[in-house]
Design a protein around this motif. Structure first.
Motif, PDB file in Angstrom:
ATOM      1  N   GLU A  42      57.124 -65.963  -9.465  1.00  0.00           N
ATOM      2  CA  GLU A  42      56.728 -66.995 -10.544  1.00  0.00           C
ATOM      3  C   GLU A  42      58.016 -67.479 -11.417  1.00  0.00           C
ATOM      4  O   GLU A  42      58.103 -68.672 -11.640  1.00  0.00           O
ATOM      5  N   ALA A  43      58.901 -66.654 -11.739  1.00  0.00           N
ATOM      6  CA  ALA A  43      60.072 -67.143 -12.490  1.00  0.00           C
ATOM      7  C   ALA A  43      61.098 -67.695 -11.784  1.00  0.00           C
ATOM      8  O   ALA A  43      61.722 -68.850 -11.997  1.00  0.00           O
ATOM      9  N   ALA A  44      60.841 -67.734 -10.422  1.00  0.00           N
ATOM     10  CA  ALA A  44      61.679 -68.555  -9.307  1.00  0.00           C
ATOM     11  C   ALA A  44      61.330 -70.033  -9.037  1.00  0.00           C
ATOM     12  O   ALA A  44      61.668 -71.087  -8.533  1.00  0.00           O
ATOM     13  N   GLY A  45      59.875 -70.040  -9.677  1.00  0.00           N
ATOM     14  CA  GLY A  45      59.052 -71.337  -9.581  1.00  0.00           C
ATOM     15  C   GLY A  45      58.329 -71.494  -8.191  1.00  0.00           C
ATOM     16  O   GLY A  45      57.803 -72.727  -7.895  1.00  0.00           O
ATOM     17  N   VAL A  46      58.214 -70.460  -7.287  1.00  0.00           N
ATOM     18  CA  VAL A  46      57.813 -70.555  -6.013  1.00  0.00           C
ATOM     19  C   VAL A  46      56.076 -70.650  -6.335  1.00  0.00           C
ATOM     20  O   VAL A  46      55.424 -71.267  -5.940  1.00  0.00           O
ATOM     21  N   ILE A  47      55.734 -69.786  -7.455  1.00  0.00           N
ATOM     22  CA  ILE A  47      54.076 -69.756  -7.891  1.00  0.00           C
ATOM     23  C   ILE A  47      54.271 -70.293  -9.008  1.00  0.00           C
ATOM     24  O   ILE A  47      54.871 -69.997 -10.041  1.00  0.00           O
ATOM     25  N   ARG A  48      53.575 -71.776  -9.253  1.00  0.00           N
ATOM     26  CA  ARG A  48      53.738 -72.435 -10.324  1.00  0.00           C
ATOM     27  C   ARG A  48      52.268 -72.131 -11.381  1.00  0.00           C
ATOM     28  O   ARG A  48      52.576 -72.208 -12.432  1.00  0.00           O
ATOM     29  N   ALA A  49      51.422 -71.918 -10.735  1.00  0.00           N
ATOM     30  CA  ALA A  49      50.224 -71.703 -11.444  1.00  0.00           C
ATOM     31  C   ALA A  49      49.025 -70.936 -10.383  1.00  0.00           C
ATOM     32  O   ALA A  49      49.201 -71.049  -9.061  1.00  0.00           O
ATOM     33  N   TYR A  50      48.099 -70.609 -11.090  1.00  0.00           N
ATOM     34  CA  TYR A  50      46.849 -70.025 -10.298  1.00  0.00           C
ATOM     35  C   TYR A  50      45.738 -70.905 -10.899  1.00  0.00           C
ATOM     36  O   TYR A  50      45.599 -71.520 -11.834  1.00  0.00           O
ATOM     37  N   THR A  51      45.027 -71.275  -9.827  1.00  0.00           N
ATOM     38  CA  THR A  51      43.725 -72.155  -9.972  1.00  0.00           C
ATOM     39  C   THR A  51      42.487 -72.010  -9.357  1.00  0.00           C
ATOM     40  O   THR A  51      42.526 -70.974  -8.382  1.00  0.00           O
ATOM     41  N   ALA A  52      41.339 -72.545  -9.770  1.00  0.00           N
ATOM     42  CA  ALA A  52      40.050 -72.279  -9.111  1.00  0.00           C
ATOM     43  C   ALA A  52      39.834 -73.734  -8.346  1.00  0.00           C
ATOM     44  O   ALA A  52      40.089 -74.536  -8.835  1.00  0.00           O
ATOM     45  N   VAL A  53      39.404 -73.204  -7.055  1.00  0.00           N
ATOM     46  CA  VAL A  53      39.177 -74.467  -6.331  1.00  0.00           C
ATOM     47  C   VAL A  53      37.822 -74.591  -6.210  1.00  0.00           C
ATOM     48  O   VAL A  53      36.943 -73.736  -5.946  1.00  0.00           O
ATOM     49  N   LEU A  54      37.328 -75.967  -6.697  1.00  0.00           N
ATOM     50  CA  LEU A  54      35.843 -76.110  -6.967  1.00  0.00           C
ATOM     51  C   LEU A  54      34.994 -76.891  -5.819  1.00  0.00           C
ATOM     52  O   LEU A  54      36.158 -77.567  -5.295  1.00  0.00           O
ATOM     53  N   ASP A  55      33.951 -76.948  -5.549  1.00  0.00           N
ATOM     54  CA  ASP A  55      33.490 -77.472  -4.718  1.00  0.00           C
ATOM     55  C   ASP A  55      32.749 -78.635  -5.309  1.00  0.00           C
ATOM     56  O   ASP A  55      31.745 -78.672  -6.054  1.00  0.00           O
ATOM     57  N   HIS A  56      33.213 -79.984  -5.112  1.00  0.00           N
ATOM     58  CA  HIS A  56      32.636 -81.035  -5.771  1.00  0.00           C
ATOM     59  C   HIS A  56      31.151 -81.302  -5.668  1.00  0.00           C
ATOM     60  O   HIS A  56      30.461 -82.032  -6.561  1.00  0.00           O
ATOM     61  N   LEU A 136      32.545 -90.769   4.076  1.00  0.00           N
ATOM     62  CA  LEU A 136      31.025 -90.650   4.632  1.00  0.00           C
ATOM     63  C   LEU A 136      30.967 -89.346   4.936  1.00  0.00           C
ATOM     64  O   LEU A 136      29.864 -88.540   4.527  1.00  0.00           O
ATOM     65  N   SER A 137      31.938 -88.595   5.499  1.00  0.00           N
ATOM     66  CA  SER A 137      32.036 -87.240   5.646  1.00  0.00           C
ATOM     67  C   SER A 137      33.339 -86.544   5.942  1.00  0.00           C
ATOM     68  O   SER A 137      34.348 -87.294   6.184  1.00  0.00           O
ATOM     69  N   THR A 138      33.559 -85.623   5.472  1.00  0.00           N
ATOM     70  CA  THR A 138      34.784 -84.869   5.515  1.00  0.00           C
ATOM     71  C   THR A 138      34.838 -84.019   6.715  1.00  0.00           C
ATOM     72  O   THR A 138      33.980 -83.092   7.043  1.00  0.00           O
ATOM     73  N   LEU A 139      35.690 -84.590   7.669  1.00  0.00           N
ATOM     74  CA  LEU A 139      35.925 -83.715   8.995  1.00  0.00           C
ATOM     75  C   LEU A 139      36.716 -82.502   8.763  1.00  0.00           C
ATOM     76  O   LEU A 139      36.609 -81.598   9.566  1.00  0.00           O
ATOM     77  N   LEU A 140      37.898 -82.788   7.990  1.00  0.00           N
ATOM     78  CA  LEU A 140      38.709 -81.540   7.997  1.00  0.00           C
ATOM     79  C   LEU A 140      39.598 -81.585   6.657  1.00  0.00           C
ATOM     80  O   LEU A 140      39.894 -82.753   6.189  1.00  0.00           O
ATOM     81  N   GLU A 141      39.595 -80.651   6.008  1.00  0.00           N
ATOM     82  CA  GLU A 141      40.274 -80.442   4.664  1.00  0.00           C
ATOM     83  C   GLU A 141      40.730 -79.166   4.538  1.00  0.00           C
ATOM     84  O   GLU A 141      39.931 -78.263   4.291  1.00  0.00           O
ATOM     85  N   ARG A 142      41.893 -78.802   4.626  1.00  0.00           N
ATOM     86  CA  ARG A 142      42.451 -77.489   4.320  1.00  0.00           C
ATOM     87  C   ARG A 142      43.681 -77.471   3.535  1.00  0.00           C
ATOM     88  O   ARG A 142      44.363 -78.171   3.621  1.00  0.00           O
ATOM     89  N   PRO A 143      44.095 -76.138   2.927  1.00  0.00           N
ATOM     90  CA  PRO A 143      44.850 -75.791   2.301  1.00  0.00           C
ATOM     91  C   PRO A 143      46.108 -75.838   3.145  1.00  0.00           C
ATOM     92  O   PRO A 143      46.178 -75.261   4.494  1.00  0.00           O
ATOM     93  N   VAL A 144      47.589 -75.884   2.596  1.00  0.00           N
ATOM     94  CA  VAL A 144      48.766 -75.739   3.488  1.00  0.00           C
ATOM     95  C   VAL A 144      48.713 -74.178   3.375  1.00  0.00           C
ATOM     96  O   VAL A 144      48.525 -73.433   2.586  1.00  0.00           O
ATOM     97  N   ARG A 145      49.106 -73.763   4.726  1.00  0.00           N
ATOM     98  CA  ARG A 145      49.456 -72.272   5.089  1.00  0.00           C
ATOM     99  C   ARG A 145      50.796 -71.967   4.768  1.00  0.00           C
ATOM    100  O   ARG A 145      51.535 -72.472   5.521  1.00  0.00           O
TER     101      ARG A 145
END
Length: 145
Positions: A42-56, A136-145
């Motif tokens: 966190e101090a180094a800025g690698v982790i900037r925040a924590y968040t909830a991923v919501l399903d629209h 129309l549809s979401t075929l792929l949506e993924r977070p960066v790993r």
């Protein structure tokens, strides 16, 4: 960042609510050692925040659009962010190279709500026009790993 830090980051990306105990078990460290590493990240800025991923969709915002934003003159990225950030329907904003100044992702309850959001966006100073594509549809949506 060493291999253990990378493992910790990967585990937090999967679930930011994961306990230090759980992470420690997976990376063979004590919970206090994990906490120290997370604090350092966190101090180094690698982790900037924590968040909830919501399903629209689960929230009732079933209409998704990709909007090209065309601005007057040389509107800066920070000005575009200030404009786009005022609209709760905007879930992402990117400056881009090409004819458009930015690309926005909008989520709305329906097409009427989307139209209202687009009208509000176009009324903002510096915005010349928008070009909208409805997803129309979401075929792929993924977070960066």
């Amino acid at each position: 960042m060493d291999e253990i830090d990378q493992q910790i980051v990967a585990l937090l990306r999967e679930n930011a609510r994961r306990s230090f105990q759980d992470i420690g078990t997976r990376v063979s460290l004590s919970p206090p050692a994990v906490k120290r590493r997370v604090d350092r990240l966190e101090a180094a800025g690698v982790i900037r925040a924590y968040t909830a991923v919501l399903d629209h969709v689960a929230l009732g915002w079933t209409t998704h659009a990709v909007v090209s934003l065309f601005c007057e003159g040389n509107m800066s990225g920070s000005e575009i962010l200030a404009t786009a950030g005022r609209h709760p329907e905007v879930s992402a904003a990117y400056t881009v190279a090409g004819e458009a100044s930015a690309i926005l992702h909008l989520h709305a309850r329906d097409t009427e709500h989307l139209e209202q959001a687009l009208e509000r966006l176009r009324d903002a100073p510096g915005i010349r026009r928008t070009q909208t594509q409805i997803v129309l549809s979401t075929l792929l949506e993924r977070p960066v790993r």
